[in-house]
Design a protein around this motif. Structure first.
Motif, PDB file in Angstrom:
ATOM      1  N   ALA A  20       0.568  -1.163  -0.006  1.00 14.80           N
ATOM      2  CA  ALA A  20      -0.051  -0.091  -0.284  1.00 14.80           C
ATOM      3  C   ALA A  20       0.466   0.908   0.072  1.00 14.80           C
ATOM      4  CB  ALA A  20      -0.617   0.086   1.350  1.00 14.80           C
ATOM      5  N   LEU A  21       1.852   1.180   0.931  1.00 14.68           N
ATOM      6  CA  LEU A  21       2.790   2.840   0.974  1.00 14.68           C
ATOM      7  C   LEU A  21       3.236   2.709  -0.489  1.00 14.68           C
ATOM      8  CD1 LEU A  21       4.667   1.411   4.071  1.00 14.68           C
ATOM      9  CD2 LEU A  21       3.340   3.337   3.689  1.00 14.68           C
ATOM     10  N   GLY A  22       4.042   1.488  -1.459  1.00 15.09           N
ATOM     11  CA  GLY A  22       4.122   1.631  -2.859  1.00 15.09           C
ATOM     12  C   GLY A  22       3.403   2.801  -3.712  1.00 15.09           C
ATOM     13  N   ARG A  23       1.953   2.430  -2.895  1.00 16.81           N
ATOM     14  CA  ARG A  23       1.136   3.539  -3.982  1.00 16.81           C
ATOM     15  C   ARG A  23       0.131   4.957  -3.569  1.00 16.81           C
ATOM     16  NH1 ARG A  23      -3.982   0.784  -3.402  1.00 16.81           N
ATOM     17  NH2 ARG A  23      -3.465  -0.628  -2.293  1.00 16.81           N
ATOM     18  N   VAL A  24       1.397   5.587  -2.873  1.00 17.31           N
ATOM     19  CA  VAL A  24       0.695   6.455  -2.303  1.00 17.31           C
ATOM     20  C   VAL A  24       1.530   7.755  -3.029  1.00 17.31           C
ATOM     21  CG1 VAL A  24       0.132   7.835   0.152  1.00 17.31           C
ATOM     22  CG2 VAL A  24      -0.145   5.198  -0.855  1.00 17.31           C
ATOM     23  N   ASP A  25       0.672   8.908  -3.253  1.00 19.34           N
ATOM     24  CA  ASP A  25       1.341   9.981  -3.866  1.00 19.34           C
ATOM     25  C   ASP A  25       2.234  11.221  -2.592  1.00 19.34           C
ATOM     26  OD1 ASP A  25       1.148   9.397  -6.703  1.00 19.34           O
ATOM     27  OD2 ASP A  25      -0.918   9.698  -6.030  1.00 19.34           O
ATOM     28  N   VAL A  26       0.266  11.182  -1.621  1.00 15.16           N
ATOM     29  CA  VAL A  26       0.718  11.968  -0.410  1.00 15.16           C
ATOM     30  C   VAL A  26       0.524  11.276   1.073  1.00 15.16           C
ATOM     31  CG1 VAL A  26       0.152  14.451   0.445  1.00 15.16           C
ATOM     32  CG2 VAL A  26      -0.190  13.569  -1.531  1.00 15.16           C
ATOM     33  N   PHE A  27       1.433  11.393   1.710  1.00 15.52           N
ATOM     34  CA  PHE A  27       1.447  11.105   3.368  1.00 15.52           C
ATOM     35  C   PHE A  27       0.920  12.413   4.250  1.00 15.52           C
ATOM     36  CE2 PHE A  27       4.063   7.787   1.377  1.00 15.52           C
ATOM     37  CZ  PHE A  27       3.515   6.570   1.715  1.00 15.52           C
ATOM     38  N   PHE A  28       0.095  12.106   4.674  1.00 13.23           N
ATOM     39  CA  PHE A  28      -0.732  12.883   5.489  1.00 13.23           C
ATOM     40  C   PHE A  28      -0.412  12.635   7.163  1.00 13.23           C
ATOM     41  CE2 PHE A  28      -3.574  13.496   2.324  1.00 13.23           C
ATOM     42  CZ  PHE A  28      -3.207  14.509   1.995  1.00 13.23           C
ATOM     43  N   VAL A  29       0.477  13.823   7.582  1.00 14.06           N
ATOM     44  CA  VAL A  29       0.659  13.453   8.848  1.00 14.06           C
ATOM     45  C   VAL A  29       0.014  14.904   9.848  1.00 14.06           C
ATOM     46  CG1 VAL A  29       3.203  13.488  10.868  1.00 14.06           C
ATOM     47  CG2 VAL A  29       2.862  12.012   9.223  1.00 14.06           C
ATOM     48  N   LEU A  30      -0.537  14.680  11.308  1.00 13.88           N
ATOM     49  CA  LEU A  30      -0.686  15.463  12.432  1.00 13.88           C
ATOM     50  C   LEU A  30       0.224  14.893  13.711  1.00 13.88           C
ATOM     51  CD1 LEU A  30      -4.607  15.146  12.490  1.00 13.88           C
ATOM     52  CD2 LEU A  30      -3.163  16.706  12.143  1.00 13.88           C
ATOM     53  N   ASP A  31       0.862  16.117  13.015  1.00 11.66           N
ATOM     54  CA  ASP A  31       2.195  16.157  13.635  1.00 11.66           C
ATOM     55  C   ASP A  31       1.952  17.113  15.330  1.00 11.66           C
ATOM     56  OD1 ASP A  31       5.058  16.384  15.022  1.00 11.66           O
ATOM     57  OD2 ASP A  31       5.503  17.320  13.179  1.00 11.66           O
ATOM     58  N   LYS A  32       2.428  16.622  16.132  1.00  7.12           N
ATOM     59  CA  LYS A  32       1.773  16.186  17.908  1.00  7.12           C
ATOM     60  C   LYS A  32       2.941  17.626  18.636  1.00  7.12           C
ATOM     61  CE  LYS A  32      -0.586  12.400  18.933  1.00  7.12           C
ATOM     62  NZ  LYS A  32      -2.107  12.489  18.925  1.00  7.12           N
ATOM     63  N   GLY A  33       4.446  17.692  17.682  1.00  7.30           N
ATOM     64  CA  GLY A  33       4.604  18.654  18.362  1.00  7.30           C
ATOM     65  C   GLY A  33       6.197  17.757  19.149  1.00  7.30           C
ATOM     66  N   HIS A  56       6.856  11.365  -3.539  1.00  6.27           N
ATOM     67  CA  HIS A  56       5.738  11.215  -2.245  1.00  6.27           C
ATOM     68  C   HIS A  56       6.550  12.191  -1.391  1.00  6.27           C
ATOM     69  CE1 HIS A  56       9.042   8.837   0.069  1.00  6.27           C
ATOM     70  NE2 HIS A  56       8.481   9.935   0.321  1.00  6.27           N
ATOM     71  N   ARG A  57       5.219  12.931  -0.809  1.00  4.21           N
ATOM     72  CA  ARG A  57       5.396  14.129  -0.530  1.00  4.21           C
ATOM     73  C   ARG A  57       4.680  13.506   0.693  1.00  4.21           C
ATOM     74  NH1 ARG A  57       2.825  15.309  -5.142  1.00  4.21           N
ATOM     75  NH2 ARG A  57       0.433  16.045  -3.858  1.00  4.21           N
ATOM     76  N   LEU A  58       5.115  14.208   1.751  1.00  4.67           N
ATOM     77  CA  LEU A  58       5.084  14.491   3.102  1.00  4.67           C
ATOM     78  C   LEU A  58       4.141  15.661   3.529  1.00  4.67           C
ATOM     79  CD1 LEU A  58       4.861  12.357   6.308  1.00  4.67           C
ATOM     80  CD2 LEU A  58       7.385  13.908   6.093  1.00  4.67           C
ATOM     81  N   VAL A  59       3.386  15.437   4.334  1.00  5.08           N
ATOM     82  CA  VAL A  59       2.058  16.772   4.196  1.00  5.08           C
ATOM     83  C   VAL A  59       1.896  17.292   5.603  1.00  5.08           C
ATOM     84  CG1 VAL A  59       0.558  18.464   4.232  1.00  5.08           C
ATOM     85  CG2 VAL A  59       1.626  17.221   1.963  1.00  5.08           C
ATOM     86  N   ARG A  60       2.818  17.726   6.370  1.00  7.85           N
ATOM     87  CA  ARG A  60       2.236  17.578   8.149  1.00  7.85           C
ATOM     88  C   ARG A  60       1.757  18.828   8.136  1.00  7.85           C
ATOM     89  NH1 ARG A  60       8.399  16.928   9.736  1.00  7.85           N
ATOM     90  NH2 ARG A  60       8.602  15.078  10.871  1.00  7.85           N
ATOM     91  N   GLU A  90      -8.494  20.738   5.156  1.00  8.16           N
ATOM     92  CA  GLU A  90      -7.725  21.820   4.810  1.00  8.16           C
ATOM     93  C   GLU A  90      -6.303  20.866   3.929  1.00  8.16           C
ATOM     94  OE1 GLU A  90      -4.901  24.685   4.115  1.00  8.16           O
ATOM     95  OE2 GLU A  90      -4.909  23.518   5.910  1.00  8.16           O
ATOM     96  N   MET A  91      -6.163  20.144   4.438  1.00  5.24           N
ATOM     97  CA  MET A  91      -4.435  19.638   4.170  1.00  5.24           C
ATOM     98  C   MET A  91      -4.789  18.832   2.950  1.00  5.24           C
ATOM     99  SD  MET A  91      -1.594  18.106   6.653  1.00  5.24           S
ATOM    100  CE  MET A  91      -3.091  16.723   7.533  1.00  5.24           C
ATOM    101  N   ILE A  92      -5.851  17.509   2.783  1.00  4.66           N
ATOM    102  CA  ILE A  92      -6.348  17.268   1.534  1.00  4.66           C
ATOM    103  C   ILE A  92      -6.766  17.753   0.652  1.00  4.66           C
ATOM    104  CG2 ILE A  92      -7.985  15.596   0.432  1.00  4.66           C
ATOM    105  CD1 ILE A  92      -8.304  14.455   3.664  1.00  4.66           C
ATOM    106  N   GLU A  93      -7.763  18.887   1.205  1.00  5.33           N
ATOM    107  CA  GLU A  93      -8.097  20.070  -0.326  1.00  5.33           C
ATOM    108  C   GLU A  93      -6.538  20.468  -0.616  1.00  5.33           C
ATOM    109  OE1 GLU A  93     -11.197  21.709  -1.272  1.00  5.33           O
ATOM    110  OE2 GLU A  93     -10.056  22.877  -2.496  1.00  5.33           O
ATOM    111  N   ARG A  94      -5.842  21.205   0.158  1.00  5.01           N
ATOM    112  CA  ARG A  94      -4.776  21.675  -0.489  1.00  5.01           C
ATOM    113  C   ARG A  94      -4.081  20.892  -1.275  1.00  5.01           C
ATOM    114  NH1 ARG A  94      -2.060  23.712   4.882  1.00  5.01           N
ATOM    115  NH2 ARG A  94      -0.676  22.224   3.545  1.00  5.01           N
TER     116      ARG A  94
END
Ligand code: SAM
Length: 261
Positions: A20-33, A56-60, A90-94
């Motif tokens: 599954a990881l190999g099919r992903v373009d964008v990874f979303f992460v909620l960063d707790k600090g 792939h891109r990593l979006v925090r 908002e992250m998904i939309e953007r």
């Protein structure tokens, strides 16, 4: 996609998750600090190991704080979930193009005390939003705990219940003698005064700092409280889970080879 990544050991990522990881373009992460930066680091390590050459891109996004002072627990969690859904929408939309695949990496297994599924349902309920959700299961901290203590969760023909420290602090639930406790910030096990309860406790399961302690709860509770406080002070955070087992014959035996390692 929602991909379970195991509870801390990068080797717990399943073959299904790797595919599954190999099919992903964008990874979303909620960063707790800062404090839990180590956990974000583990996610990054998993991506390094398992994404291969696929770009792939990593979006925090910044994980909103939960109101821990609020009296009504369920309402506070609901409100927190809604604010997290705002950040995710908002992250998904953007960030996610129409033909792209996005993924949230979920600690352990997405079915256990995790709100990602509910958050995506909230996002999907918004006007004009449409995408498919696929869930890839992961190895939960509960599976990791049982494996490390070399025990099952239930006894033959008996139920097992998974609960939280907050609920255990209220009272031991009826009709069940095997209890898995998660999210216990207040050492609820230490108040159990039953000579017939054993505990199988694990912190940082699957990680280099892993600690395991087991034995009759009245005998080992103080040791767990001390180990927990020391580790928490040293690392700045702790994740621990335990199994409580009632009715095995009680206090007599000393913790054997499954004691602290
Ligand atoms: C928000 S829940 C997430 C559970 C996760 N979805 C799972 O499948 O394990 C967080 C709780 O899981 C438990 N936990 C997660 N990872 C752990 C680990 N590596 N060692 C011990 N407990 C862990 C702790 O009880 C922690 O408070």
């Amino acid at each position: 996609m929602i991909i379970g990544i195991g509870a801390g050991d990068p080797d717990q990522v399943t073959v299904q998750a790797v595919k599954a990881l190999g099919r992903v373009d964008v990874f979303f992460v909620l960063d707790k600090g800062e404090v839990k930066g180590e956990l974000v680091g583990l996610r990054e390590e998993i991506l390094r190991r398992h994404c291969g050459d696929r770009p792939h891109r990593l979006v925090r996004g910044r994980d909103p704080e939960r109101d821990r002072t609020a009296g009504a627990y369920a309402e506070a969690v609901h409100d927190w979930r809604r604010r997290r859904a705002e950040v995710c929408a908002e992250m998904i939309e953007r960030e996610l193009g129409p033909e792209e695949t996005g993924a949230f990496l979920v600690w352990g297994d997405p079915s256990l005390y995790d709100s990602t599924l509910a958050i995506l349902e909230d996002v999907l309920a918004r006007p004009g939003v449409s995408f498919e959700v696929e869930v890839i299961p992961g190895i939960s901290s509960v599976s990791a705990l049982a494996a490390r203590h070399r025990t099952g969760l239930n006894r033959v023909g008996r139920p097992v219940q998974i609960t939280t420290g907050r609920l255990l602090a209220g009272q031991w639930p009826g009709d069940v003698d095997d209890l898995v406790v998660m999210l216990d910030a207040r050492n609820a096990f230490a108040d159990l005064d039953d000579p017939d309860v054993e505990i199988f406790w694990g912190a940082y399961l699957g990680m280099p700092d892993e600690i395991l302690i087991s034995g009759p709860v009245r005998q080992v509770a103080a040791r767990i409280v001390e180990a927990r406080a020391e580790a928490r002070a040293r690392k700045g955070w702790i994740m621990d889970t335990y199994l409580l087992r009632r009715g095995t014959g009680g206090d007599a035996p000393e913790p054997g080879p499954l004691g602290r390692r």
